[in-house]
Enzyme design. Structure first.
Site, PDB file in Angstrom:
ATOM      1  N   PRO A 151       2.886  -4.301  15.611  1.00 36.99           N
ATOM      2  CG  PRO A 151       4.425  -2.573  15.873  1.00 36.99           C
ATOM      3  CD  PRO A 151       3.554  -3.237  14.851  1.00 36.99           C
TER       4      PRO A 151
ATOM      5  CD  GLN B 191      -2.519  -1.153   2.710  1.00 39.30           C
ATOM      6  OE1 GLN B 191      -2.022  -1.734   3.669  1.00 39.30           O
ATOM      7  NE2 GLN B 191      -3.663  -0.502   2.813  1.00 39.30           N
TER       8      GLN B 191
ATOM      9  CG  HIS C 139      -2.716   2.888  -2.471  1.00 38.03           C
ATOM     10  ND1 HIS C 139      -2.588   2.574  -1.142  1.00 38.03           N
ATOM     11  CD2 HIS C 139      -3.968   2.481  -2.825  1.00 38.03           C
ATOM     12  CE1 HIS C 139      -3.718   2.011  -0.712  1.00 38.03           C
ATOM     13  NE2 HIS C 139      -4.564   1.936  -1.711  1.00 38.03           N
TER      14      HIS C 139
END
Ligand SMILES: [Zn+2]
Length: 251
Positions: free
Chosen positions: A219, A105, A123
């Site tokens: 995370p 992305q 993108h």
């Protein structure tokens, strides 16, 4: 310091070895260690700039305001970024036949810079500029970026970075190659994507819907977390280094 979640890392490595060649899907989280801020969330680009500057209608109507922000956001800071160990390990996995295809992305071009070749930049990417009048593409060179509002050397039209602005569709080839790779994949390794941006987020979901496995490295909690077979709550480079070491040991 917390002990590493070894069991999950080993499970991830075993699943990857079994399902290879795999699909890799990456988002902003993989580029954070290269010094690129995420767009969303705390410390994100949208905390400092109005997202409408990257809306295609605003860009056409007010190219001076948009380009002033675009230059600051993308070409003065992102432009200096280099691939980090996570990008490099994934490129090495492609070379070794573990990765079939990578969908990102991110528009920073860091996967390509690291050497990944079988790639959908979903993108688009900031490394090229496209003319809004004649659709010619040019490398985003210092010369072309010198004027405040860059213009097309071929026709004098307005140049824009060749990535997807708000209000624009996904480039056909990027979309088609990503979903074709998802249809082939038995496992999708998701690295640093919150899964909030569509249609990109549909790529890993297509693997899952066809009976494949998702492994997540992030995370934090994401939209994919509940669907993932293995969730590694770690930074991208740390997790990929650990998995790579397990794979290299051949266990
Ligand atoms: Zn042109």
């Amino acid at each position: 310091m917390k002990p590493l979640p070894t069991e999950s890392l080993e499970r991830a490595a075993a699943l990857i070895a079994e399902a290879a060649p795999i699909l890799v899907f990456t988002g902003a989280g993989i580029s954070v260690e290269s010094g690129i801020p995420p767009f969303r969330g705390e410390g994100g680009v949208w905390g400092r700039y109005d997202p409408s500057l990257l809306d295609i209608r605003e860009f056409r109507a007010k190219p001076l305001a948009s380009w002033t922000a675009i230059r600051e956001i993308f070409y003065e800071s992102f432009g200096l970024a280099r691939p980090n160990p996570a990008h490099e390990i994934l490129a090495a996995w492609e070379e070794r036949g573990l990765v079939d295809f990578t969908v990102t992305q991110n528009i920073d071009g860091l996967h390509r810079m690291a050497g990944t070749t079988r790639l959908s930049e979903f993108h688009g990417a900031m490394g090229e500029l496209i003319c809004v009048a004649c659709a010619s593409r040019f490398p985003a060179s210092r010369e072309l970026l010198a004027p405040i509002v860059p213009t097309c050397p071929a026709c004098g039209g307005l140049l824009k970075p060749d990535f997807v602005f708000f209000g624009e569709g996904i480039p056909h080839e990027a979309r088609a190659s990503a979903f074709a790779a998802a249809a082939r994949a038995r496992l999708c390794l998701i690295v640093g994507s919150t899964g909030q941006v569509y249609p990109a987020a549909s790529v890993p979901l297509a693997v899952k819907e066809a009976g494949g496995i998702l492994i997540e490295i992030d995370p934090g909690q994401t939209e994919f977390s509940a669907l993932a077979e293995v969730r590694l709550r770690m930074g991208a480079s740390e997790a990929l280094r650990e998995i790579d070491a397990i794979l290299q040991r051949g266990t």
